[in-house]
Scaffold this motif. Structure first.
Motif, short mmCIF file in Angstrom:
data_model
loop_
_atom_site.label_atom_id
_atom_site.label_comp_id
_atom_site.label_asym_id
_atom_site.label_seq_id
_atom_site.Cartn_x
_atom_site.Cartn_y
_atom_site.Cartn_z
N GLU A 1 50.80 54.53 57.12
CA GLU A 1 51.25 53.60 58.15
C GLU A 1 50.26 53.53 59.31
O GLU A 1 50.00 52.44 59.85
CB GLU A 1 52.64 54.04 58.67
N VAL A 2 49.70 54.66 59.68
CA VAL A 2 48.71 54.69 60.77
C VAL A 2 47.47 53.91 60.35
O VAL A 2 46.91 53.12 61.12
CB VAL A 2 48.34 56.14 61.13
N LEU A 3 47.02 54.12 59.12
CA LEU A 3 45.86 53.40 58.61
C LEU A 3 46.15 51.92 58.51
O LEU A 3 45.30 51.08 58.83
CB LEU A 3 45.46 53.96 57.24
N ALA A 4 47.36 51.56 58.07
CA ALA A 4 47.73 50.15 57.93
C ALA A 4 47.67 49.45 59.28
O ALA A 4 47.18 48.32 59.38
CB ALA A 4 49.13 50.03 57.33
N CYS A 5 48.16 50.10 60.32
CA CYS A 5 48.12 49.50 61.66
C CYS A 5 46.68 49.26 62.11
O CYS A 5 46.36 48.21 62.69
CB CYS A 5 48.84 50.39 62.66
N ALA A 6 45.81 50.22 61.83
CA ALA A 6 44.40 50.07 62.17
C ALA A 6 43.77 48.93 61.37
O ALA A 6 42.94 48.18 61.89
CB ALA A 6 43.65 51.37 61.91
N ALA A 7 44.18 48.80 60.11
CA ALA A 7 43.66 47.74 59.25
C ALA A 7 44.13 46.36 59.73
O ALA A 7 43.38 45.39 59.68
CB ALA A 7 44.09 47.97 57.81
N VAL A 8 45.37 46.29 60.19
CA VAL A 8 45.90 45.03 60.74
C VAL A 8 45.07 44.62 61.95
O VAL A 8 44.65 43.46 62.07
CB VAL A 8 47.39 45.18 61.12
N ASP A 9 44.85 45.56 62.85
CA ASP A 9 44.04 45.27 64.05
C ASP A 9 42.64 44.80 63.66
O ASP A 9 42.10 43.85 64.24
CB ASP A 9 43.92 46.52 64.93
N HIS A 10 42.06 45.48 62.69
CA HIS A 10 40.70 45.14 62.25
C HIS A 10 40.66 43.74 61.64
O HIS A 10 39.76 42.94 61.97
CB HIS A 10 40.21 46.16 61.23
N ASN A 11 41.61 43.42 60.79
CA ASN A 11 41.65 42.09 60.18
C ASN A 11 41.77 41.00 61.23
O ASN A 11 41.08 39.98 61.16
CB ASN A 11 42.83 42.00 59.20
N MET A 12 42.64 41.21 62.20
CA MET A 12 42.83 40.19 63.23
C MET A 12 41.60 40.05 64.12
O MET A 12 41.26 38.94 64.55
CB MET A 12 44.08 40.50 64.06
N LYS A 13 40.94 41.16 64.40
CA LYS A 13 39.72 41.10 65.22
C LYS A 13 38.61 40.35 64.49
O LYS A 13 37.93 39.50 65.09
CB LYS A 13 39.23 42.52 65.57
N ILE A 14 38.43 40.64 63.21
CA ILE A 14 37.40 39.95 62.43
C ILE A 14 37.69 38.46 62.37
O ILE A 14 36.79 37.63 62.52
CB ILE A 14 37.30 40.54 61.00
N LEU A 15 38.97 38.13 62.14
CA LEU A 15 39.35 36.71 62.08
C LEU A 15 39.07 36.02 63.41
O LEU A 15 38.48 34.93 63.45
CB LEU A 15 40.84 36.59 61.74
N THR A 16 39.47 36.65 64.50
CA THR A 16 39.26 36.07 65.83
C THR A 16 37.78 35.93 66.15
O THR A 16 37.34 34.90 66.67
CB THR A 16 39.93 36.94 66.91
N ASP A 17 37.00 36.95 65.82
CA ASP A 17 35.55 36.90 66.09
C ASP A 17 34.89 35.75 65.33
O ASP A 17 34.07 35.01 65.89
CB ASP A 17 34.88 38.22 65.70
N LYS A 18 35.26 35.59 64.05
CA LYS A 18 34.69 34.51 63.24
C LYS A 18 35.09 33.14 63.80
O LYS A 18 34.27 32.22 63.87
CB LYS A 18 35.16 34.63 61.79
N LEU A 19 36.36 33.03 64.18
CA LEU A 19 36.85 31.77 64.73
C LEU A 19 36.12 31.41 66.02
O LEU A 19 35.64 30.28 66.18
CB LEU A 19 38.35 31.88 65.00
#
Length: 210
Positions: free
Chosen positions: A66-84
């Motif tokens: 669960e801790v890793l999943a939360c970090a992965a969610v944050d990472h996915n959203m950051k990468i998406l936002t950065d690309k956008l």
């Protein structure tokens, strides 16, 4: 400070830096897996296979999945936002920024991130099961709507858009239509319906342009 103390501090910093490097490596490998398979369907064994790390090494950096999943969610959203934002910042006008946003998300079959839009993926899975992830996605959805509203308001201030255009209402409609179109594209394997949404949104923007 003695020479021995200095050496110990240097070594400790090196160990900490290496630990953070490994932690980030795990997140980067885990993020696309969680975004593709979902949190519930992803196992630590999946992450171990992708990282080639032992179970012991994994749990040194993450207490549980669960801790890793939360970090992965944050990472996915950051990468998406950065690309956008890289694409949006290339635009010269508010109208171009809105069109760029639309075009960025217009291909659900081949999305910007592996597995699709993390807001849609994690939001759908976590709405009734994971309050922590749910709140992260809620904030991500709000941030996107705020971005769109700010672009419209900027365009109104610049004289690009009609002064009576309701930026907040349009941002909600546009965000919902793009996310809905992404869902349709993903489940159908076709961007046909998304292109209708793209056409409709761009027509609305044109109609509110001066």
């Amino acid at each position: 400070m003695t020479n021995r103390s200095y050496i110990c501090r240097v070594k400790m910093k090196a160990i900490m830096a290496k630990g953070e490097e490994t932690r980030q490596f795990i997140i980067e490998k885990a993020a696309p897996i969680f975004n593709t398979k979902g949190i519930a369907a992803t196992s630590m064994s999946d992450i171990m296979e992708a990282t080639k790390l032992s179970k012991g090494s994994m749990y040194v950096h993450f207490e549980n999945k669960e801790v890793l999943a939360c970090a992965a969610v944050d990472h996915n959203m950051k990468i998406l936002t950065d690309k956008l934002m890289v694409e949006v910042y290339k635009s010269k006008t508010a109208k171009e920024e809105l069109f760029t946003y639309i075009d960025f998300f217009s291909n659900g079959v081949n999305p910007p991130l592996t597995g699709g839009c993390p807001l849609l993926n994690f939001g759908t899975e976590a709405d009734d099961t994971n309050p922590v992830v749910k709140e992260k996605i809620n904030k991500g959805c709000s941030a996107n709507q705020q971005l769109l509203a700010s672009i419209v308001n900027k365009g109104i201030a610049n004289g690009e858009f009609k002064p009576d255009w309701n930026a907040e209402e349009f941002s909600v409609v546009m965000f919902a239509m793009m996310e809905g179109g992404h869902l349709i594209s993903r489940v159908s394997g076709s961007n046909e319906k998304m292109q209708i949404i793209v056409k409709t949104l761009k027509k609305t923007i044109e109609e509110n342009s001066l």
